[in-house]
Motif scaffolding. Structure first.
Motif, PDB file in Angstrom:
ATOM      1  N   LEU A   3      -5.710  -5.416   9.887  1.00  0.00           N
ATOM      2  CA  LEU A   3      -4.872  -4.313  10.358  1.00  0.00           C
ATOM      3  C   LEU A   3      -4.616  -3.300   9.255  1.00  0.00           C
ATOM      4  CD1 LEU A   3      -2.287  -6.346  12.469  1.00  0.00           C
ATOM      5  CD2 LEU A   3      -4.038  -4.794  13.342  1.00  0.00           C
ATOM      6  N   GLY A   4      -4.621  -3.748   8.009  1.00  0.00           N
ATOM      7  CA  GLY A   4      -4.406  -2.843   6.892  1.00  0.00           C
ATOM      8  C   GLY A   4      -5.576  -1.936   6.589  1.00  0.00           C
TER       9      GLY A   4
ATOM     10  N   ILE B 124      -2.498   4.235   8.523  1.00  0.00           N
ATOM     11  CA  ILE B 124      -1.095   4.141   8.925  1.00  0.00           C
ATOM     12  C   ILE B 124      -0.577   2.726   8.689  1.00  0.00           C
ATOM     13  CG2 ILE B 124       0.474   4.220  10.892  1.00  0.00           C
ATOM     14  CD1 ILE B 124      -1.065   6.482  11.995  1.00  0.00           C
ATOM     15  N   SER B 125      -1.323   1.746   9.163  1.00  0.00           N
ATOM     16  CA  SER B 125      -0.907   0.351   8.992  1.00  0.00           C
ATOM     17  C   SER B 125      -0.873  -0.026   7.516  1.00  0.00           C
ATOM     18  CB  SER B 125      -1.851  -0.582   9.753  1.00  0.00           C
ATOM     19  OG  SER B 125      -1.883  -0.255  11.126  1.00  0.00           O
ATOM     20  N   LYS B 126      -1.822   0.473   6.753  1.00  0.00           N
ATOM     21  CA  LYS B 126      -1.885   0.124   5.333  1.00  0.00           C
ATOM     22  C   LYS B 126      -0.657   0.620   4.599  1.00  0.00           C
ATOM     23  CE  LYS B 126      -4.900   0.423   1.287  1.00  0.00           C
ATOM     24  NZ  LYS B 126      -6.207   0.878   0.773  1.00  0.00           N
ATOM     25  N   SER B 127      -0.243   1.850   4.863  1.00  0.00           N
ATOM     26  CA  SER B 127       0.940   2.397   4.191  1.00  0.00           C
ATOM     27  C   SER B 127       2.172   1.570   4.507  1.00  0.00           C
ATOM     28  CB  SER B 127       1.155   3.852   4.625  1.00  0.00           C
ATOM     29  OG  SER B 127       0.052   4.654   4.283  1.00  0.00           O
ATOM     30  N   PHE B 128       2.350   1.243   5.785  1.00  0.00           N
ATOM     31  CA  PHE B 128       3.537   0.481   6.160  1.00  0.00           C
ATOM     32  C   PHE B 128       3.494  -0.929   5.570  1.00  0.00           C
ATOM     33  CE2 PHE B 128       5.550  -2.608   8.969  1.00  0.00           C
ATOM     34  CZ  PHE B 128       6.862  -2.157   8.925  1.00  0.00           C
TER      35      PHE B 128
ATOM     36  N   LEU C  12      -5.074  -5.009  -0.278  1.00  0.00           N
ATOM     37  CA  LEU C  12      -4.855  -3.665   0.258  1.00  0.00           C
ATOM     38  C   LEU C  12      -4.892  -2.613  -0.847  1.00  0.00           C
ATOM     39  CD1 LEU C  12      -2.006  -4.315   2.864  1.00  0.00           C
ATOM     40  CD2 LEU C  12      -4.447  -4.045   3.295  1.00  0.00           C
ATOM     41  N   LEU C  13      -4.306  -2.926  -1.995  1.00  0.00           N
ATOM     42  CA  LEU C  13      -4.305  -1.969  -3.100  1.00  0.00           C
ATOM     43  C   LEU C  13      -5.690  -1.811  -3.722  1.00  0.00           C
ATOM     44  CD1 LEU C  13      -0.953  -2.962  -4.849  1.00  0.00           C
ATOM     45  CD2 LEU C  13      -1.405  -0.901  -3.505  1.00  0.00           C
TER      46      LEU C  13
ATOM     47  N   GLU D 148     -10.795   2.933  -0.377  1.00  0.00           N
ATOM     48  CA  GLU D 148     -11.386   3.812   0.621  1.00  0.00           C
ATOM     49  C   GLU D 148     -10.356   4.323   1.627  1.00  0.00           C
ATOM     50  OE1 GLU D 148     -14.590   1.837   2.495  1.00  0.00           O
ATOM     51  OE2 GLU D 148     -15.810   1.661   0.665  1.00  0.00           O
ATOM     52  N   VAL D 149      -9.282   3.571   1.838  1.00  0.00           N
ATOM     53  CA  VAL D 149      -8.262   3.957   2.811  1.00  0.00           C
ATOM     54  C   VAL D 149      -7.022   4.411   2.062  1.00  0.00           C
ATOM     55  CG1 VAL D 149      -6.857   3.204   4.766  1.00  0.00           C
ATOM     56  CG2 VAL D 149      -9.161   2.262   4.433  1.00  0.00           C
TER      57      VAL D 149
END
Length: 377
Positions: free
Chosen positions: A266-267, A271-275, A324-325, A329-330
Motif C-alpha cells: 500500500l505504501g 498518498i498512502s506512503k506519506s501517511f 518506504l524511505l 521512486e515514490v
C-alpha cells in the motif's frame, strides 16, 4: 436583542412540539395495546419490531448500493473499452485489441491455456464474479475479488492505452473517478476485515494482491488530479487500522508477515506512503518516550506494566518505515510528515544514548531511520 428572543422562542416552540409528539405516541401505544398486555410490554415489543425492520432496511439499502456500484463499474469499463478501441483504430495498436479479447473472452475447458506473455493479470481470465448482492458473505475472498477484478481491468486498460482522454475520464471530481475512489475504499475495508481476526478469512496472497491493486488504482486516480479530502481520509483510516493491528497484535507470528507485506504494498502509492511514514514515525516516537521513561525507573511494577508486545511488534513497523524511505521512486514529503520527522529526530538526539544500553537493537534501528530521514529528499 430581538433576534436573540426569536431564537429562544423558536427553541421553546420546537421543544413544546416535541413534547406534544411524545405524548401523542405514548397515548397511541397505550390505546393500541392488546388485551392482557401492559403499555410498557407493548412499547418494548413495538421497539423490537422497529429495530428488526430497520436492520432489514439497512441490509436492503446496502445491497442496492452495491448493485448500483456494480452497474457504474460496468458502465465505466464499457466507456474505457470504447476509448481503447478508438485509440486502437487511430494508432493501429494491436495490443489493445488483444487486451479486450483477454478481458471478456469466455473461459471453458476446451479453450487453449492463456498466453503467459499476456499483460492481462491471471485473475482477469477467470470466470466473472457474481454481483455483490448475490454473493455469499462467508469468506473474505468474496468481498475482495469483485473489486479486485474491476480495478485490475481498469488499470490494465489504462496501462495499454495511456492517452490523455482515458486519464481525464478518471478525474477525482468526475463520475469515473468517484467510481474508482469508492471501489478502492471498499477494497481497503475488505482488506482490513480479512486481516482483523486470525486465522485470516482470505488467503494471504489474495490480501497482498488486493493491496497491490488498490495502490495502483489510487496512483492512477491521483495522476488525473488531486484526490478529494474525503477520499484521502477514507484511505488513511484502513492504513491506520492495519498499523494498529500490527503494533498491538498479541500473536505477531500469525499476522506480522501478511500485514507487513500488505502495508509495504500500500505504501507504493504516494498518498498512502506519506501517511504511513507520518503515522509510523508518530507511533515510534511515542514508544521511544515510553522506553526512555521505563529505563529511568527500576521498579518491577513499572516494568510489568510496560507493553512488551508493542516493543516487539515495533520492529516490524521500523522495517516497513525503512523500506518506504529507501524507495526513492515514490515521493512522500508532506508538511505533517516534516513535523513528525522533527519530533523523531529530537528523540533520536536526546534519547538514543540513554536507550542504547537497555535496548540496543531498537537504538540501532532508530539510528538507521534517522539517517534515512536526513539523507532522503
Amino acid at each position: 436583542m430581538q433576534e436573540g428572543r426569536s431564537n429562544v422562542n423558536g427553541s421553546s416552540r420546537a421543544a413544546w412540539l416535541l413534547t406534544q409528539a411524545q405524548v401523542a405516541v405514548a397515548v397511541g401505544v397505550i390505546r393500541s395495546r392488546p388485551p392482557g398486555t401492559s403499555g410498557r410490554e407493548h412499547a418494548e415489543a413495538l421497539g423490537r419490531r422497529m429495530r428488526r425492520q430497520e436492520a432489514a432496511w439497512r441490509e436492503t439499502a446496502q445491497m442496492l448500493r452495491q448493485e448500483v456500484l456494480r452497474l457504474r463499474q460496468e458502465l465505466l469499463m464499457s466507456r474505457s473499452l470504447v476509448e481503447a478501441e478508438k485509440s486502437r483504430q487511430t494508432t493501429a495498436d494491436a495490443v489493445v485489441e488483444d487486451m479486450s479479447l483477454d478481458l471478456f473472452a469466455p473461459v471453458s475447458g476446451a479453450d487453449h491455456p492463456p498466453d503467459r506473455d499476456s499483460e492481462t493479470p491471471d485473475l482477469l481470465l477467470q470466470e466473472p464474479a457474481a454481483p455483490p448482492s448475490t454473493q455469499r458473505r462467508d469468506s473474505g475472498s468474496d468481498a475482495l475479488r469483485p473489486h479486485m477484478r474491476f480495478l485490475q481491468c481498469l488499470c490494465s486498460l489504462h496501462r495499454l492505452d495511456s492517452s490523455s482522454t482515458g486519464v481525464q475520464a478518471l478525474t477525482p471530481d468526475g463520475d469515473g473517478g468517484s467510481v474508482v475512489a469508492q471501489t478502492v475504499c471498499l477494497l481497503l475495508d475488505s482488506v482490513v476485515a480479512a486481516c482483523r481476526d486470525p486465522p485470516a478469512l482470505a488467503p494471504p496472497d489474495l490480501v497482498l494482491q488486493a493491496c497491490q491493486v488498490a495502490s495502483r488504482a489510487s496512483e492512477l486516480l491521483c495522476s488525473a488530479g488531486r484526490p478529494s479530502v474525503d477520499f484521502m481520509r477514507r484511505v488513511e483510516e484502513p492504513l491506520r487500522e492495519l498499523t494498529q493491528m500490527l503494533l498491538h497484535s498479541k500473536h505477531p507470528s500469525m499476522v506480522a508477515g501478511k500485514l507487513t507485506e500488505s502495508l509495504i504494498a500500500l505504501g507504493s502509492c504516494s498518498i498512502s506512503k506519506s501517511f504511513l511514514i507520518c503515522h509510523i514515525l508518530s507511533q515510534i516516537s511515542s514508544l521511544t518516550e515510553q522506553l526512555w521513561q521505563t529505563s529511568q525507573v527500576q521498579e518491577s511494577s513499572v516494568l510489568r506494566r510496560f507493553p512488551m508486545d508493542q516493543y516487539q511488534n515495533s520492529f516490524h513497523l521500523l522495517w516497513i518505515l525503512e523500506k518506504l524511505l529507501q524507495d526513492s521512486e515514490v515521493p512522500w514529503w508532506r508538511a505533517d510528515v516534516e513535523s513528525e520527522k522533527m519530533i523523531f529526530l529530537h528523540h533520536l538526539e536526546h534519547r538514543l544514548f540513554f536507550l542504547s544500553e537497555e535496548f540496543p537493537l531498537f537504538s540501532i534501528y532508530m539510528w538507521r531511520i534517522g539517517n534515512l530521514l536526513t539523507t532522503t529528499k
